[in-house]
Design an enzyme around this catalytic site. Structure first.
Site, PDB file in Angstrom:
ATOM      1  N   ARG A  62      -6.151   0.530   0.647  1.00  0.00           N
ATOM      2  CA  ARG A  62      -6.056   0.066   2.038  1.00  0.00           C
ATOM      3  C   ARG A  62      -5.860   1.230   3.000  1.00  0.00           C
ATOM      4  O   ARG A  62      -6.215   1.126   4.179  1.00  0.00           O
ATOM      5  CB  ARG A  62      -4.929  -0.968   2.157  1.00  0.00           C
ATOM      6  CG  ARG A  62      -5.320  -2.306   1.541  1.00  0.00           C
ATOM      7  CD  ARG A  62      -4.112  -3.165   1.229  1.00  0.00           C
ATOM      8  NE  ARG A  62      -3.590  -2.882  -0.096  1.00  0.00           N
ATOM      9  CZ  ARG A  62      -2.345  -3.141  -0.476  1.00  0.00           C
ATOM     10  NH1 ARG A  62      -1.494  -3.685   0.385  1.00  0.00           N
ATOM     11  NH2 ARG A  62      -1.942  -2.871  -1.702  1.00  0.00           N
ATOM     12  N   GLU A  99       7.419   0.996 -11.252  1.00  0.00           N
ATOM     13  CA  GLU A  99       8.580   0.278 -11.783  1.00  0.00           C
ATOM     14  C   GLU A  99       8.610   0.399 -13.316  1.00  0.00           C
ATOM     15  O   GLU A  99       9.646   0.673 -13.912  1.00  0.00           O
ATOM     16  CB  GLU A  99       8.494  -1.190 -11.344  1.00  0.00           C
ATOM     17  CG  GLU A  99       9.768  -1.965 -11.623  1.00  0.00           C
ATOM     18  CD  GLU A  99       9.677  -3.392 -11.124  1.00  0.00           C
ATOM     19  OE1 GLU A  99       8.645  -3.766 -10.531  1.00  0.00           O
ATOM     20  OE2 GLU A  99      10.652  -4.137 -11.346  1.00  0.00           O
TER      21      GLU A  99
END
Ligand code: PRP
Ligand code: HPA
Length: 175
Positions: A62, A99
């Site tokens: 993006r 993560e």
């Protein structure tokens, strides 16, 4: 301040439980679909740029959209920071923590001249892991990186502060 960017904020949609239960996903596709929203976004991102820059660097995926539009507005070219393995020429790469596990981004080794003043652009900063890896990568290539522009900052995740700690002026339109 005359404008707190509410006109941009209300064009960003929030989708609960994406990509995982409990996550509130800030979805900028609705902002991109809106001609006035897109125009205002690029105009306001451009207003926050300080001094002269030579190149905009956009982060996949993006960040390419906002980065390319901003580059046109600023009169520069755009450098692609891609997920590793996508660029055809000789590259330099940088790992960053997710993560669970790690990911790797890359640029073409000859993408910018030493000393080029590069503005880093992405749609959103969360933990800052991606943006910080991008800064390390650009600096490894010899770029001078002192500012970064985002549409959205998720301040509770601390990414913008961490990036400031690396000497970057961080601008985001909405938090
Ligand atoms: C999102 C977003 C940023 C990054 C922010 O991209 O567009 O690039 O995550 O997260 P961070 O600050 O915690 O690093 P994503 O990796 O989902 O890639 P995409 O744009 O290709 O969907
Ligand atoms: N929206 C878009 N990208 C993201 C988000 C989000 O809420 N969190 C981390 N990357």
């Amino acid at each position: 301040m005359a404008n707190d960017n509410d006109d941009i904020r209300r064009r960003i949609r929030t989708i609960p439980d994406f990509p995982k239960p409990g996550i509130l996903f800030r979805d900028i596709t609705t902002l991109l679909l809106d001609a006035e929203g897109l125009r205002l976004t690029i105009e306001r991102m451009a207003e926050k740029v300080e001094g002269k820059i030579d190149l905009v660097a956009g982060i996949e995926a993006r960040g390419f959209l906002f980065g390319a539009a901003l580059a046109v507005k600023l009169g520069t070219g755009v450098l692609l920071i891609r997920k590793d393995g996508k660029l055809p020429g000789a590259t330099i790469a940088e790992d960053y923590a997710l993560e669970y596990g790690t990911d790797r981004i890359a640029i073409h080794a000859d993408a910018c001249a030493p000393g080029a003043r590069v503005l880093l652009v992405d749609d959103l900063i969360a933990t800052g892991g991606t943006a910080r890896a991008a800064v390390r990568l650009l600096r490894k290539a010899g770029a001078e990186v002192t500012q970064a522009a985002f549409v959205v900052d998720l301040p509770e995740l601390g990414g913008a502060d961490a990036l400031r700690g690396e000497g970057i002026a961080v601008n985001a339109l909405v938090a």
